[in-house]
Design an enzyme around this catalytic site. Structure first.
Site, PDB file in Angstrom:
ATOM      1  N   SER A   1       0.853  -1.189   0.000  1.00 33.08           N
ATOM      2  CA  SER A   1       0.000   0.000   0.000  1.00 33.08           C
ATOM      3  C   SER A   1       0.890   1.240   0.000  1.00 33.08           C
ATOM      4  O   SER A   1       1.632   1.496   0.943  1.00 33.08           O
ATOM      5  CB  SER A   1      -0.900   0.000   1.238  1.00 33.08           C
ATOM      6  OG  SER A   1      -1.466   1.281   1.385  1.00 33.08           O
TER       7      SER A   1
ATOM      8  N   HIS B   1      -1.209  -1.231  -4.362  1.00 33.72           N
ATOM      9  CA  HIS B   1      -2.477  -0.795  -3.774  1.00 33.72           C
ATOM     10  C   HIS B   1      -2.496   0.725  -3.596  1.00 33.72           C
ATOM     11  O   HIS B   1      -1.609   1.292  -2.954  1.00 33.72           O
ATOM     12  CB  HIS B   1      -2.640  -1.507  -2.427  1.00 33.72           C
ATOM     13  CG  HIS B   1      -3.946  -1.286  -1.746  1.00 33.72           C
ATOM     14  ND1 HIS B   1      -5.101  -1.957  -2.094  1.00 33.72           N
ATOM     15  CD2 HIS B   1      -4.294  -0.464  -0.709  1.00 33.72           C
ATOM     16  CE1 HIS B   1      -6.089  -1.578  -1.297  1.00 33.72           C
ATOM     17  NE2 HIS B   1      -5.626  -0.664  -0.455  1.00 33.72           N
TER      18      HIS B   1
ATOM     19  N   ASP C   1      -4.724   3.861  -2.136  1.00 29.95           N
ATOM     20  CA  ASP C   1      -5.826   4.220  -1.240  1.00 29.95           C
ATOM     21  C   ASP C   1      -6.333   5.607  -1.575  1.00 29.95           C
ATOM     22  O   ASP C   1      -5.619   6.596  -1.398  1.00 29.95           O
ATOM     23  CB  ASP C   1      -5.332   4.197   0.213  1.00 29.95           C
ATOM     24  CG  ASP C   1      -5.094   2.778   0.683  1.00 29.95           C
ATOM     25  OD1 ASP C   1      -6.058   1.999   0.668  1.00 29.95           O
ATOM     26  OD2 ASP C   1      -3.950   2.444   1.024  1.00 29.95           O
TER      27      ASP C   1
ATOM     28  N   MET D   1      -8.941   8.510  -0.720  1.00 36.91           N
ATOM     29  CA  MET D   1      -9.777   8.953   0.406  1.00 36.91           C
ATOM     30  C   MET D   1     -10.332  10.344   0.133  1.00 36.91           C
ATOM     31  O   MET D   1      -9.608  11.211  -0.363  1.00 36.91           O
ATOM     32  CB  MET D   1      -8.932   9.009   1.679  1.00 36.91           C
ATOM     33  CG  MET D   1      -8.214   7.717   1.982  1.00 36.91           C
ATOM     34  SD  MET D   1      -7.304   7.895   3.510  1.00 36.91           S
ATOM     35  CE  MET D   1      -6.472   6.310   3.565  1.00 36.91           C
TER      36      MET D   1
ATOM     37  N   HIS E   1      -8.352   1.286  -4.307  1.00 36.05           N
ATOM     38  CA  HIS E   1      -9.293   1.133  -3.198  1.00 36.05           C
ATOM     39  C   HIS E   1      -9.960   2.483  -2.967  1.00 36.05           C
ATOM     40  O   HIS E   1      -9.337   3.403  -2.443  1.00 36.05           O
ATOM     41  CB  HIS E   1      -8.486   0.671  -1.969  1.00 36.05           C
ATOM     42  CG  HIS E   1      -9.285   0.473  -0.728  1.00 36.05           C
ATOM     43  ND1 HIS E   1      -8.694   0.291   0.508  1.00 36.05           N
ATOM     44  CD2 HIS E   1     -10.625   0.417  -0.505  1.00 36.05           C
ATOM     45  CE1 HIS E   1      -9.627   0.127   1.426  1.00 36.05           C
ATOM     46  NE2 HIS E   1     -10.802   0.214   0.841  1.00 36.05           N
TER      47      HIS E   1
ATOM     48  N   MET F   1     -12.099   4.778  -1.067  1.00 35.14           N
ATOM     49  CA  MET F   1     -12.774   5.047   0.214  1.00 35.14           C
ATOM     50  C   MET F   1     -13.451   6.400   0.089  1.00 35.14           C
ATOM     51  O   MET F   1     -12.978   7.406   0.639  1.00 35.14           O
ATOM     52  CB  MET F   1     -11.737   5.018   1.354  1.00 35.14           C
ATOM     53  CG  MET F   1     -11.285   3.612   1.677  1.00 35.14           C
ATOM     54  SD  MET F   1      -9.812   3.587   2.703  1.00 35.14           S
ATOM     55  CE  MET F   1      -8.583   3.771   1.427  1.00 35.14           C
TER      56      MET F   1
ATOM     57  N   MET G   1     -11.691  -5.062   5.378  1.00 35.30           N
ATOM     58  CA  MET G   1     -10.919  -4.102   6.171  1.00 35.30           C
ATOM     59  C   MET G   1     -10.661  -4.695   7.545  1.00 35.30           C
ATOM     60  O   MET G   1     -11.603  -5.075   8.237  1.00 35.30           O
ATOM     61  CB  MET G   1     -11.674  -2.782   6.331  1.00 35.30           C
ATOM     62  CG  MET G   1     -11.795  -1.917   5.098  1.00 35.30           C
ATOM     63  SD  MET G   1     -10.273  -1.258   4.363  1.00 35.30           S
ATOM     64  CE  MET G   1      -9.266  -0.770   5.725  1.00 35.30           C
TER      65      MET G   1
ATOM     66  N   PHE H   1      -6.620   5.457   7.718  1.00 35.28           N
ATOM     67  CA  PHE H   1      -5.220   5.707   8.074  1.00 35.28           C
ATOM     68  C   PHE H   1      -4.410   4.425   8.022  1.00 35.28           C
ATOM     69  O   PHE H   1      -4.910   3.359   8.390  1.00 35.28           O
ATOM     70  CB  PHE H   1      -5.132   6.291   9.499  1.00 35.28           C
ATOM     71  CG  PHE H   1      -5.861   7.590   9.634  1.00 35.28           C
ATOM     72  CD1 PHE H   1      -5.228   8.799   9.340  1.00 35.28           C
ATOM     73  CD2 PHE H   1      -7.199   7.608  10.019  1.00 35.28           C
ATOM     74  CE1 PHE H   1      -5.923  10.002   9.431  1.00 35.28           C
ATOM     75  CE2 PHE H   1      -7.905   8.810  10.111  1.00 35.28           C
ATOM     76  CZ  PHE H   1      -7.255  10.007   9.819  1.00 35.28           C
TER      77      PHE H   1
ATOM     78  N   GLY I   1      -1.000   2.295   9.423  1.00 36.44           N
ATOM     79  CA  GLY I   1      -0.298   2.181  10.698  1.00 36.44           C
ATOM     80  C   GLY I   1      -1.168   1.854  11.902  1.00 36.44           C
ATOM     81  O   GLY I   1      -0.722   1.995  13.033  1.00 36.44           O
TER      82      GLY I   1
ATOM     83  N   ASP J   1      -6.864  -5.872   4.571  1.00 36.82           N
ATOM     84  CA  ASP J   1      -6.226  -4.559   4.465  1.00 36.82           C
ATOM     85  C   ASP J   1      -6.300  -3.851   5.815  1.00 36.82           C
ATOM     86  O   ASP J   1      -7.382  -3.582   6.320  1.00 36.82           O
ATOM     87  CB  ASP J   1      -6.967  -3.741   3.386  1.00 36.82           C
ATOM     88  CG  ASP J   1      -6.314  -2.400   3.104  1.00 36.82           C
ATOM     89  OD1 ASP J   1      -5.183  -2.166   3.556  1.00 36.82           O
ATOM     90  OD2 ASP J   1      -6.957  -1.589   2.396  1.00 36.82           O
TER      91      ASP J   1
ATOM     92  N   GLY K   1      -3.182  -3.141   9.122  1.00 35.95           N
ATOM     93  CA  GLY K   1      -2.442  -3.820  10.192  1.00 35.95           C
ATOM     94  C   GLY K   1      -1.917  -5.183   9.798  1.00 35.95           C
ATOM     95  O   GLY K   1      -1.674  -6.027  10.666  1.00 35.95           O
TER      96      GLY K   1
HETATM   97  C1  DX5 Z   1      -6.433   2.114   5.343  1.00 36.05           C
HETATM   98  C2  DX5 Z   1      -5.984   1.684   3.968  1.00 36.05           C
HETATM   99  C3  DX5 Z   1      -4.856   0.722   3.970  1.00 36.05           C
HETATM  100  C4  DX5 Z   1      -3.609   1.212   4.655  1.00 36.05           C
HETATM  101  C5  DX5 Z   1      -2.949   0.027   5.265  1.00 36.05           C
HETATM  102  O1  DX5 Z   1      -7.626   2.808   5.251  1.00 36.05           O
HETATM  103  O2  DX5 Z   1      -7.053   1.078   3.261  1.00 36.05           O
HETATM  104  O3  DX5 Z   1      -4.557   0.256   2.663  1.00 36.05           O
HETATM  105  O4  DX5 Z   1      -2.705   1.867   3.823  1.00 36.05           O
HETATM  106  O5  DX5 Z   1      -1.854   0.444   5.968  1.00 36.05           O
HETATM  107  P1  DX5 Z   1      -1.127  -0.467   7.041  1.00 36.05           P
HETATM  108  O6  DX5 Z   1      -0.732  -1.740   6.351  1.00 36.05           O
HETATM  109  O7  DX5 Z   1       0.028   0.347   7.461  1.00 36.05           O
HETATM  110  O8  DX5 Z   1      -2.113  -0.734   8.147  1.00 36.05           O
HETATM  111 ZN    ZN Z   2      -6.534   0.129   1.278  1.00 38.90          ZN
END
Ligand code: DX5
Ligand code: ZN
Length: 216
Positions: free
Chosen positions: A7, A32, A34, A36, A65, A67, A136, A142, A144, A172, A174
């Site tokens: 990601s 990937h 993201d 937002m 992805h 969001m 998810m 976010f 991390g 996706d 953590g």
């Molecule tokens: C969160 C995103 C993820 C995110 C994952 O809303 O959809 O793709 O970047 O990041 P890590 O792997 O650091 O949790």
């Molecule tokens: Zn994602």
């Protein structure tokens, strides 16, 4: 075989081209993105021009992805930027059938995503129309964050529900070697990981180790 999808959100923003080349050389097959909108999730990231910029620089499968609220508004922009697959959130999509029709016509693979609080059953009416499911394992918005382990049963439930359909199952949020192993045991075959890869001491080696989870 487990597909690893780094990601980009966790990559070094000042060196994105090098970071992408690095994960591609390491053998990652998907990248990937993201997206937002500050409404569906309380954060902003990037738009279609960002995805388009990297398209000529990589052969990886571009996994977008979305969001965003009301994702159908954004499909024409994202269908035209080199995305190979677009995943929309079932909680945000009001016109799911129209979304499917648009993506199909645009020759883009179709993904549906569930937030942690959304149950697996919400996918049932759509299983014959989709290519991909994104579960998810954090609240979206976010990178991390810590993996929410009560999502593991949902992975198993979805794996059972799809039967022999050729639908990929991604997790996706953590995801690292420990949580990824649990997800693969339950049936996930796509591991999306941001911080675990890009903040690893040796990201290429980390990608290889994630891929190997599929062999255990
Ligand atoms: C969160 C995103 C993820 C995110 C994952 O809303 O959809 O793709 O970047 O990041 P890590 O792997 O650091 O949790
Ligand atoms: Zn994602």
């Amino acid at each position: 075989m487990v597909i690893v999808a780094p990601s980009l959100l966790a990559a070094d923003i000042g060196h994105l081209e090098e970071q992408i080349a690095m994960v591609e050389k390491a053998g990652a097959k998907w990248l990937h993105f993201d997206i937002m909108d500050g409404h569906f999730v309380p954060n902003l990231s990037y738009g279609p021009q960002f995805v388009r910029h990297f398209r000529p620089l990589s052969q990886m499968f571009f996994d977008v992805h979305l969001m965003v609220e009301n994702p159908i508004r954004f499909l024409p922009m994202f269908a035209d930027c080199g995305a190979d697959q677009i995943t929309v959130h079932i909680e945000a999509a009001q016109d799911i059938e129209q979304i499917f029709a648009y993506l199909k016509k645009s020759n883009i693979k179709i993904g549906l995503s569930l937030k942690p609080e959304t149950s697996a059953g919400a996918l049932k009416p759509y299983l014959d129309k989709i290519n991909h499911i994104l579960i998810m394992t954090v609240n979206p918005g976010f990178g991390g964050q810590s993996f929410i382990s009560n999502q593991l049963d949902k992975i198993a439930e979805i794996k059972k529900m799809i039967g022999k359909r050729p639908i990929t199952i991604a997790v996706d949020g953590g995801v690292n070697l420990e949580t990824g192993a649990l997800c693969v045991q339950k049936g996930a075959n796509v591991l999306i990981a941001g911080n675990a890869i890009f903040k690893a001491k040796n990201p290429p080696q980390y990608i290889t180790e994630l891929q190997k989870l599929g062999e255990k």
